[in-house]
Design a protein around this motif. Structure first.
Motif, PDB file in Angstrom:
ATOM      1  N   ARG A  62       0.833  -1.205   0.000  1.00 13.67           N
ATOM      2  CA  ARG A  62       0.000   0.000   0.000  1.00 13.67           C
ATOM      3  C   ARG A  62       0.869   1.258   0.000  1.00 13.67           C
ATOM      4  NH1 ARG A  62      -2.830  -0.501   4.729  1.00 13.67           N
ATOM      5  NH2 ARG A  62      -3.966  -2.198   3.757  1.00 13.67           N
ATOM      6  N   LYS A  63       1.936   1.259   0.801  1.00  5.12           N
ATOM      7  CA  LYS A  63       2.851   2.405   0.855  1.00  5.12           C
ATOM      8  C   LYS A  63       3.541   2.602  -0.482  1.00  5.12           C
ATOM      9  CE  LYS A  63       6.317   5.014   2.933  1.00  5.12           C
ATOM     10  NZ  LYS A  63       6.790   5.641   1.755  1.00  5.12           N
ATOM     11  N   ASP A  66       1.132   4.119  -2.959  1.00  5.84           N
ATOM     12  CA  ASP A  66       0.967   5.550  -2.695  1.00  5.84           C
ATOM     13  C   ASP A  66       2.177   6.342  -3.202  1.00  5.84           C
ATOM     14  OD1 ASP A  66      -1.440   4.976  -1.493  1.00  5.84           O
ATOM     15  OD2 ASP A  66      -0.662   5.125   0.567  1.00  5.84           O
ATOM     16  N   SER A  69       1.936   6.699  -6.964  1.00  3.85           N
ATOM     17  CA  SER A  69       0.961   7.739  -7.323  1.00  3.85           C
ATOM     18  C   SER A  69       1.572   9.124  -7.160  1.00  3.85           C
ATOM     19  CB  SER A  69      -0.289   7.632  -6.452  1.00  3.85           C
ATOM     20  OG  SER A  69      -0.909   6.404  -6.641  1.00  3.85           O
ATOM     21  N   ARG A  70       2.277   9.338  -6.072  1.00 10.97           N
ATOM     22  CA  ARG A  70       2.912  10.633  -5.835  1.00 10.97           C
ATOM     23  C   ARG A  70       3.983  10.916  -6.883  1.00 10.97           C
ATOM     24  NH1 ARG A  70       5.723   9.928  -1.125  1.00 10.97           N
ATOM     25  NH2 ARG A  70       7.651   9.909  -2.271  1.00 10.97           N
TER      26      ARG A  70
END
Length: 109
Positions: A62-63, A66, A69-70
């Protein structure tokens, strides 16, 4: 048909514990006949080690997602994104392998 302790977690995973009582089929002291019966079951309200490992790996995926995406919003990080996507696939396959082993153990009761 010798008797052993058993530990069972809330997720359904279990393991054999210590030897408790010898059956009457085995006459040699300190030996077991090979068949295991449950003498007593100890229930643990927590997750088993395999579930904890899967949780850690899921949080890591999950990290990483993320982060990807960033990085895509920021731009100019193509190689980092590709490497992280490969890492995610590898971790996901590890999670799947852990899950298969977990389910096989639950079904083997």
């Amino acid at each position: 048909m010798c008797y052993f302790e058993q530990t069972r977690w809330s997720c359904g995973y279990w393991k054999w514990g210590n030897f408790r009582q010898q059956c009457n089929k085995e006459y040699r002291t300190g030996e077991t006949c090979g068949l295991k019966l449950v003498y007593d079951t100890s229930y643990q309200p927590s997750q088993c080690k395999i579930c904890e490992q899967m949780s850690k790996k899921t949080r890591r995926v999950r990290k990483m997602s993320d982060d990807i995406s960033r990085w895509q919003r920021e731009g100019n990080r193509r190689a980092t994104i590709e490497k992280t996507q490969k890492d995610i696939q590898e971790i996901q396959s590890q999670i799947n392998e852990l899950w298969r082993g977990h389910e096989d153990k639950i079904r083997s009761v």
